[in-house]
Design an enzyme around this catalytic site. Structure first.
Site, PDB file in Angstrom:
ATOM      1  N   LYS A 108      36.805   1.157   7.289  1.00 46.13           N
ATOM      2  CA  LYS A 108      37.451   0.218   6.350  1.00 46.13           C
ATOM      3  C   LYS A 108      38.876   0.635   5.998  1.00 46.13           C
ATOM      4  O   LYS A 108      39.774  -0.191   6.000  1.00 46.13           O
ATOM      5  CB  LYS A 108      36.662   0.125   5.029  1.00 46.13           C
ATOM      6  CG  LYS A 108      35.289  -0.458   5.144  1.00 46.13           C
ATOM      7  CD  LYS A 108      34.666  -0.673   3.768  1.00 46.13           C
ATOM      8  CE  LYS A 108      34.450   0.625   2.983  1.00 46.13           C
ATOM      9  NZ  LYS A 108      33.403   1.514   3.515  1.00 46.13           N
ATOM     10  N   ARG A 123      30.936  -2.213  -5.049  1.00 43.40           N
ATOM     11  CA  ARG A 123      29.832  -1.466  -4.452  1.00 43.40           C
ATOM     12  C   ARG A 123      28.520  -1.792  -5.161  1.00 43.40           C
ATOM     13  O   ARG A 123      27.471  -1.302  -4.739  1.00 43.40           O
ATOM     14  CB  ARG A 123      30.086   0.017  -4.592  1.00 43.40           C
ATOM     15  CG  ARG A 123      30.714   0.680  -3.356  1.00 43.40           C
ATOM     16  CD  ARG A 123      30.700   2.158  -3.636  1.00 43.40           C
ATOM     17  NE  ARG A 123      30.950   3.066  -2.587  1.00 43.40           N
ATOM     18  CZ  ARG A 123      32.134   3.478  -2.166  1.00 43.40           C
ATOM     19  NH1 ARG A 123      33.218   2.939  -2.644  1.00 43.40           N
ATOM     20  NH2 ARG A 123      32.249   4.412  -1.259  1.00 43.40           N
ATOM     21  N   ARG A 143      36.108  12.977  10.757  1.00 46.28           N
ATOM     22  CA  ARG A 143      37.222  12.447   9.963  1.00 46.28           C
ATOM     23  C   ARG A 143      37.964  13.562   9.232  1.00 46.28           C
ATOM     24  O   ARG A 143      37.372  14.453   8.663  1.00 46.28           O
ATOM     25  CB  ARG A 143      36.676  11.437   8.946  1.00 46.28           C
ATOM     26  CG  ARG A 143      37.715  10.970   7.935  1.00 46.28           C
ATOM     27  CD  ARG A 143      37.347   9.671   7.309  1.00 46.28           C
ATOM     28  NE  ARG A 143      36.203   9.760   6.421  1.00 46.28           N
ATOM     29  CZ  ARG A 143      35.703   8.710   5.752  1.00 46.28           C
ATOM     30  NH1 ARG A 143      36.256   7.523   5.894  1.00 46.28           N
ATOM     31  NH2 ARG A 143      34.665   8.847   4.972  1.00 46.28           N
ATOM     32  N   ARG A 149      37.127  15.664   3.744  1.00 48.57           N
ATOM     33  CA  ARG A 149      36.717  15.277   2.395  1.00 48.57           C
ATOM     34  C   ARG A 149      35.446  16.021   2.035  1.00 48.57           C
ATOM     35  O   ARG A 149      34.547  16.128   2.861  1.00 48.57           O
ATOM     36  CB  ARG A 149      36.470  13.767   2.342  1.00 48.57           C
ATOM     37  CG  ARG A 149      37.725  12.962   2.217  1.00 48.57           C
ATOM     38  CD  ARG A 149      37.466  11.494   2.388  1.00 48.57           C
ATOM     39  NE  ARG A 149      36.314  10.989   1.641  1.00 48.57           N
ATOM     40  CZ  ARG A 149      35.990   9.700   1.548  1.00 48.57           C
ATOM     41  NH1 ARG A 149      36.738   8.789   2.145  1.00 48.57           N
ATOM     42  NH2 ARG A 149      34.938   9.320   0.863  1.00 48.57           N
ATOM     43  N   ARG A 157      25.240   9.224   0.837  1.00 45.38           N
ATOM     44  CA  ARG A 157      26.112   8.059   0.698  1.00 45.38           C
ATOM     45  C   ARG A 157      25.592   6.878   1.521  1.00 45.38           C
ATOM     46  O   ARG A 157      25.696   5.726   1.099  1.00 45.38           O
ATOM     47  CB  ARG A 157      27.546   8.419   1.112  1.00 45.38           C
ATOM     48  CG  ARG A 157      28.219   9.314   0.073  1.00 45.38           C
ATOM     49  CD  ARG A 157      29.476   9.952   0.605  1.00 45.38           C
ATOM     50  NE  ARG A 157      30.522   8.992   0.876  1.00 45.38           N
ATOM     51  CZ  ARG A 157      31.430   9.145   1.837  1.00 45.38           C
ATOM     52  NH1 ARG A 157      31.411  10.187   2.625  1.00 45.38           N
ATOM     53  NH2 ARG A 157      32.355   8.240   1.994  1.00 45.38           N
TER      54      ARG A 157
HETATM   55  P1  AMP Z   1      35.131   6.064  -0.717  1.00 46.18           P
HETATM   56  O1  AMP Z   1      36.418   6.732  -0.383  1.00 46.18           O
HETATM   57  O2  AMP Z   1      35.249   4.582  -0.840  1.00 46.18           O
HETATM   58  O3  AMP Z   1      33.995   6.476   0.188  1.00 46.18           O
HETATM   59  O4  AMP Z   1      34.734   6.574  -2.189  1.00 46.18           O
HETATM   60  C1  AMP Z   1      34.509   7.941  -2.466  1.00 46.18           C
HETATM   61  C2  AMP Z   1      33.661   8.098  -3.719  1.00 46.18           C
HETATM   62  O5  AMP Z   1      34.338   7.513  -4.854  1.00 46.18           O
HETATM   63  C3  AMP Z   1      32.313   7.395  -3.694  1.00 46.18           C
HETATM   64  O6  AMP Z   1      31.317   8.167  -3.024  1.00 46.18           O
HETATM   65  C4  AMP Z   1      32.028   7.234  -5.183  1.00 46.18           C
HETATM   66  O7  AMP Z   1      31.647   8.462  -5.769  1.00 46.18           O
HETATM   67  C5  AMP Z   1      33.401   6.882  -5.730  1.00 46.18           C
HETATM   68  N1  AMP Z   1      33.645   5.416  -5.697  1.00 46.18           N
HETATM   69  C6  AMP Z   1      34.599   4.769  -4.969  1.00 46.18           C
HETATM   70  N2  AMP Z   1      34.543   3.428  -5.168  1.00 46.18           N
HETATM   71  C7  AMP Z   1      33.519   3.227  -6.028  1.00 46.18           C
HETATM   72  C8  AMP Z   1      32.929   2.055  -6.608  1.00 46.18           C
HETATM   73  N3  AMP Z   1      33.379   0.823  -6.309  1.00 46.18           N
HETATM   74  N4  AMP Z   1      31.883   2.229  -7.454  1.00 46.18           N
HETATM   75  C9  AMP Z   1      31.412   3.452  -7.760  1.00 46.18           C
HETATM   76  N5  AMP Z   1      31.905   4.591  -7.229  1.00 46.18           N
HETATM   77  C10 AMP Z   1      32.947   4.493  -6.380  1.00 46.18           C
END
Ligand code: AMP
Length: 217
Positions: free
Chosen positions: A16, A91, A125, A158, A169
Site C-alpha cells: 500500500k 482499520r 522490507r 521496522r 498483524r
Molecule cells: P502500518 O504502518 O499501517 O502497518 O501501521 C503500523 C502500526 O500503527 C499498526 O500496527 C498500529 O499499531 C498503528 N496504526 C496505524 N494505523 C492505525 C489505525 N488506523 N488504527 C489503529 N492503529 C493503527
C-alpha cells in the site's frame, strides 16, 4: 473533476505504501499514512508518540478515538482540498464510519495478494530511518546496501516487521477487514487490485484503475 478521496486497503506488506507514494506523485494528492505519522511521533518522543508506542511496537491497534482525531486533524490541512490517499486507515468499522462524517472517501482500493507473497515482502522490507522511503532487500534494493538512495539515511527493519509481530498483524487484519470491505462494497466505491506481482507491474495497474474511475485522460 471531483476530489480524489481515496482509501487504500489491504494487509500489511501488500505494498500500500509503495503504491500510495506512486499515486501521490502522479496525481499530486497527499499520501497520509497513519503508521508513518505514529512512527514519526514515536521517534520525536512527542506526547502522542508516547501514547501510541506500545501499541505500535506490539502490532496492536491504537485506540479508535486517538487515530480518528489524528486523521481528522491531518485531513483538515489545506493540501487535502484536492483529495488524499489514506494508507492504513480505516482499520476498524468505527473508523470507516467516523471518516464518513468529516471526509467521505469516494474510492476504496483493496489490494489483494496471497499470504506467502505478503510474508516474503514484509520480511525483506527495509525503511529509511530519516525519510521513510521503502526498500526490499531483494525486489527493491538500494544502490548501496543499508543506505537510502534518496537522503543517505540508514535503512532499518521496522520493529513490527519481525516475524512474531507480523503474524499478529495479519491476524488482526483478517479479523477486522471483512466488515470494512463490505461497508465500501455496499456503497459501490470498492475496487480490487491484484497486487501479487512486483511493484513495477502493480503500479501501472493501480494508476490505470484510478484514471478510469475518475475519468482522467
Ligand atoms: P502500518 O504502518 O499501517 O502497518 O501501521 C503500523 C502500526 O500503527 C499498526 O500496527 C498500529 O499499531 C498503528 N496504526 C496505524 N494505523 C492505525 C489505525 N488506523 N488504527 C489503529 N492503529 C493503527
Amino acid at each position: 473533476m471531483q476530489a480524489m478521496r481515496m482509501v487504500f486497503l489491504g494487509p500489511p506488506g501488500v505494498g500500500k505504501g509503495t503504491y500510495a507514494k506512486a499515486v501521490s506523485r502522479e496525481f499530486g494528492v497527499p499520501h497520509i499514512s497513519t503508521g508513518d505519522i505514529f512512527r514519526e511521533e514515536i521517534a520525536r518522543g512527542s506526547e502522542l508518540g508516547r501514547r501510541v508506542k506500545e501499541y505500535v511496537e506490539k502490532g496492536l491497534l491504537v485506540p479508535d478515538e486517538v487515530v480518528i482525531e489524528v486523521v481528522k486533524r491531518r485531513l483538515a490541512q489545506p493540501d487535502c482540498a484536492k483529495g488524499f490517499i489514506l494508507d492504513g486507515f480505516p482499520r476498524t468499522l468505527s473508523q470507516a464510519e467516523a471518516l464518513d462524517t468529516f471526509a467521505p472517501p469516494n474510492l476504496a482500493l483493496s489490494f489483494i495478494a496471497p499470504d506467502e507473497v505478503i510474508i516474503e515482502r514484509i520480511s525483506g522490507r527495509r525503511i529509511c530511518a530519516w525519510c521513510g522511503a521503502i526498500y526490499h532487500v531483494k525486489y527493491m534494493p538500494p544502490k548501496y546496501p543499508g543506505i537510502c538512495d534518496k537522503c543517505g539515511g540508514p535503512l532499518i527493519q521496522r520493529r513490527d516487521d519481525r516475524p512474531e509481530v507480523v503474524k499478529k498483524r495479519l491476524e488482526v487484519y483478517r479479523e477486522r477487514f471483512t466488515p470494512i470491505l463490505g461497508y465500501y462494497r455496499d456503497k459501490g466505491i470498492l475496487r480490487e487490485v491484484d497486487a501479487s506481482e512486483q511493484a513495477p507491474i502493480v503500479i501501472p495497474r493501480v494508476l490505470k484503475v484510478i484514471r478510469e474511475y475518475y475519468g482522467i485522460e
